[in-house]
Design a protein around this motif. Structure first.
Motif, mmCIF file in Angstrom:
data_model
loop_
_atom_site.group_PDB
_atom_site.id
_atom_site.type_symbol
_atom_site.label_atom_id
_atom_site.label_comp_id
_atom_site.label_asym_id
_atom_site.label_seq_id
_atom_site.Cartn_x
_atom_site.Cartn_y
_atom_site.Cartn_z
ATOM 1 N N UNK A 230 6.212 11.220 -7.104
ATOM 2 C CA UNK A 230 5.790 9.824 -7.101
ATOM 3 C C UNK A 230 6.969 8.869 -7.153
ATOM 4 N N UNK A 231 7.965 9.179 -8.000
ATOM 5 C CA UNK A 231 9.158 8.343 -8.064
ATOM 6 C C UNK A 231 9.906 8.321 -6.744
ATOM 7 N N UNK A 232 9.990 9.485 -6.101
ATOM 8 C CA UNK A 232 10.639 9.552 -4.783
ATOM 9 C C UNK A 232 9.876 8.718 -3.762
ATOM 10 N N UNK A 233 8.547 8.736 -3.854
ATOM 11 C CA UNK A 233 7.744 7.937 -2.944
ATOM 12 C C UNK A 233 7.993 6.444 -3.109
ATOM 13 N N UNK A 234 8.188 5.992 -4.357
ATOM 14 C CA UNK A 234 8.496 4.576 -4.586
ATOM 15 C C UNK A 234 9.830 4.220 -3.942
ATOM 16 N N UNK A 235 10.838 5.074 -4.150
ATOM 17 C CA UNK A 235 12.154 4.809 -3.561
ATOM 18 C C UNK A 235 12.088 4.801 -2.035
ATOM 19 N N UNK A 236 11.302 5.709 -1.466
ATOM 20 C CA UNK A 236 11.149 5.759 -0.014
ATOM 21 C C UNK A 236 10.513 4.463 0.496
ATOM 22 N N UNK A 237 9.452 4.002 -0.187
ATOM 23 C CA UNK A 237 8.789 2.768 0.237
ATOM 24 C C UNK A 237 9.745 1.578 0.164
ATOM 25 N N UNK B 57 0.818 -1.212 0.000
ATOM 26 C CA UNK B 57 0.000 0.000 0.000
ATOM 27 C C UNK B 57 0.851 1.261 0.000
ATOM 28 N N UNK B 58 2.018 1.215 0.678
ATOM 29 C CA UNK B 58 2.925 2.361 0.635
ATOM 30 C C UNK B 58 3.458 2.582 -0.771
ATOM 31 N N UNK B 59 3.696 1.497 -1.501
ATOM 32 C CA UNK B 59 4.106 1.623 -2.904
ATOM 33 C C UNK B 59 2.957 2.192 -3.733
ATOM 34 N N UNK B 60 1.734 1.696 -3.479
ATOM 35 C CA UNK B 60 0.560 2.203 -4.198
ATOM 36 C C UNK B 60 0.371 3.695 -3.978
ATOM 37 N N UNK B 61 0.723 4.181 -2.797
ATOM 38 C CA UNK B 61 0.599 5.602 -2.489
ATOM 39 C C UNK B 61 1.404 6.473 -3.442
ATOM 40 N N UNK B 62 2.466 5.907 -4.015
ATOM 41 C CA UNK B 62 3.384 6.683 -4.848
ATOM 42 C C UNK B 62 3.217 6.442 -6.343
ATOM 43 N N UNK B 63 2.946 5.206 -6.739
ATOM 44 C CA UNK B 63 3.013 4.831 -8.170
ATOM 45 C C UNK B 63 2.104 5.671 -9.065
ATOM 46 N N UNK B 64 0.818 5.888 -8.742
ATOM 47 C CA UNK B 64 -0.041 6.620 -9.688
ATOM 48 C C UNK B 64 0.437 8.031 -10.011
ATOM 49 N N UNK B 65 1.145 8.684 -9.073
ATOM 50 C CA UNK B 65 1.599 10.051 -9.347
ATOM 51 C C UNK B 65 2.615 10.096 -10.487
ATOM 52 N N UNK B 66 3.317 8.992 -10.713
ATOM 53 C CA UNK B 66 4.273 8.944 -11.832
ATOM 54 C C UNK B 66 3.539 9.134 -13.155
ATOM 55 N N UNK B 67 2.273 8.725 -13.204
ATOM 56 C CA UNK B 67 1.487 8.863 -14.419
ATOM 57 C C UNK B 67 1.267 10.296 -14.856
ATOM 58 N N UNK B 68 1.493 11.263 -13.964
ATOM 59 C CA UNK B 68 1.337 12.667 -14.359
ATOM 60 C C UNK B 68 2.410 13.100 -15.345
ATOM 61 N N UNK B 69 3.444 12.294 -15.511
ATOM 62 C CA UNK B 69 4.446 12.592 -16.536
ATOM 63 C C UNK B 69 3.840 12.542 -17.937
ATOM 64 N N UNK B 70 2.714 11.830 -18.074
ATOM 65 C CA UNK B 70 2.046 11.713 -19.375
ATOM 66 C C UNK B 70 1.052 12.839 -19.623
ATOM 67 N N UNK B 71 0.913 13.756 -18.689
ATOM 68 C CA UNK B 71 0.025 14.898 -18.876
ATOM 69 C C UNK B 71 -1.450 14.568 -18.902
ATOM 70 N N UNK B 72 -1.976 13.810 -17.920
ATOM 71 C CA UNK B 72 -3.408 13.461 -17.940
ATOM 72 C C UNK B 72 -4.289 14.685 -17.749
ATOM 73 N N UNK B 73 -5.499 14.613 -18.334
ATOM 74 C CA UNK B 73 -6.482 15.654 -18.109
ATOM 75 C C UNK B 73 -7.123 15.505 -16.748
ATOM 76 N N UNK B 74 -8.142 16.340 -16.494
ATOM 77 C CA UNK B 74 -8.727 16.372 -15.156
ATOM 78 C C UNK B 74 -9.295 15.016 -14.746
#
Length: 399
Positions: free
Chosen positions: A373-380, A284-301
């Motif tokens: 998000x990447x930093x969160x993965x490394x922290x987890x 779950x700590x990994x899950x807390x971070x992974x989705x934020x990496x997806x913002x690199x793709x420029x998602x809409x709202x």
């Protein structure tokens, strides 16, 4: 250990009192800080001073957490909590009607806020006494959901009160809520003696016990596991408004994040057995971070809201740490330990928002969210040894 249920938790009268007063506290504070910010802006026309007024209620957590937390164990908890509500009520009435200059208003909020970590710590330390065993973990989950809900409700109600009664009326409303909470606590909680004894001055004892807690490798690891993933989360969330460029769209995404947190806390707290809950802490700590990496793709709202909701569902990783934390700290300093936990979390989140905000100025908001998000993965991954329960670590042949 047998898992508790929400029905069992709410069947305990003392918990109902703590829950109700906590919701009043969080909602009232949200109204207070919004009203104070508007009042300061109306008097000065300064956006900077208005922002400073909004944040003034949280800044004292750093100082209070470092120097005053021993009071949470040296004084009876009911008296501390009631005193905290009375201080809030008097502060709001002075802000509303005393005609103080702006500098005096900010000073009043800062000085009275120094003791806020102590009042919070007294409440948190009482919870294991009221809810033993797994019920404590479920109680913490309920309070986490109540905190997010009360903040949202407080901000919405604050806007309504501001429109109808102005800043002074909104502050008076917060004073009224604090007075109600004080009566509820005084009438609903039985007297409990102080947990610890005064062996030195409050400041000296706070510093000594903080050093003692942080010197314990197990306690320090659990504290870091509670703090660091949330530092990365706060940094990512701080960039949502500049990423979307519109307050309305950002509000949708942040509301989705609050909903994801509530759903995760409810699902893990209600349906995961205690042992499974602890085994889920690492994924779950990994899950807390992974989705934020997806913002690199420029998602809409819409996709940004989905990613934020999925990510914050991972905040339920903390439920798997709660029992171990309570069992790891000496009972006579439990109040200070919980105070250190919450003060470090508040300070870390502010630092995370500031650091990722500075990064966003350099590389853009979307890229900064992805980096958080990447930093969160490394922290987890770095905290895996703490996040995974001892039985699972001992069964791992790679360790």
């Amino acid at each position: 250990m047998q898992g508790a249920t929400f029905g069992e938790v709410f069947a305990v009268k003392e918990f109902r009192v703590l829950f109700g007063s906590f919701a009043l506290l969080i909602g009232g504070d949200s109204i207070k800080m919004l009203a104070l910010s508007v009042l300061v802006y109306a008097r000065t026309g300064s956006a900077g001073l208005s922002a400073a007024a909004y944040m003034a209620g949280w800044l004292p957590f750093i100082v209070g957490g470092l120097f005053l937390l021993s009071l949470a164990d040296r004084l009876p908890p009911r008296a501390l909590m009631v005193t905290g509500e009375v201080v809030r009520a008097v502060t709001c009435l002075l802000l509303a009607y005393a005609g103080l200059p702006v500098w005096a208003m900010l000073a009043l909020v800062l000085v009275t806020g120094l003791f806020t970590p102590v009042f919070f710590a007294a409440r948190a330390a009482m919870l294991p006494d009221v809810l033993p065993g797994d019920a404590f973990v479920l109680g913490r989950s309920v309070l986490n959901v109540a905190s997010a809900s009360a903040q949202i409700a407080g901000l919405a109600a604050g806007g309504a009160f501001l429109a109808v009664a102005g800043p002074s009326g909104a502050l008076a409303t917060t004073a009224g809520l604090a007075a109600v909470a004080a009566v509820v606590l005084r009438a609903g909680l039985p007297y409990r003696p102080a947990r610890g004894t005064a062996r030195a001055g409050a400041v000296r004892q706070t510093l000594r016990v903080n050093r003692r807690l942080l010197a314990d490798g197990h306690v320090r690891g659990l504290l870091l596991a509670g703090w660091l993933p949330c530092v990365c989360l706060a940094g990512a969330e701080a960039m949502v408004v500049p990423y979307l460029g519109g307050q309305g769209q950002a509000g949708v995404v942040l509301a989705a994040a609050a909903g994801g947190m509530a759903a995760g806390e409810f699902a893990v707290g209600r349906f995961a057995a205690p042992g499974l809950r602890e085994r889920l802490s690492f994924p779950l700590a990994v899950l807390l971070a992974v989705p934020w990496v997806g913002f690199a793709l420029g998602p809409g709202m819409a996709w940004a809201a989905v990613l934020a909701a999925v990510a914050t569902a991972g905040l339920s990783y903390q439920l798997g740490l709660q029992r171990r934390f309570v069992e790891s700290v000496p009972e006579e300093v439990r109040g200070q330990a919980f105070g250190l936990q919450s003060s470090g979390l508040m300070t870390g989140q502010a630092a995370g928002a500031a650091l990722v905000g500075a990064l966003g100025e350099l590389i853009g908001p979307g890229a900064a969210i992805a980096v958080a998000g990447g930093a969160g993965i490394l922290v987890a991954l770095a905290l895996a040894g703490v996040l995974r329960p001892a039985a699972e670590r001992s069964a791992d042949p790679g360790r």
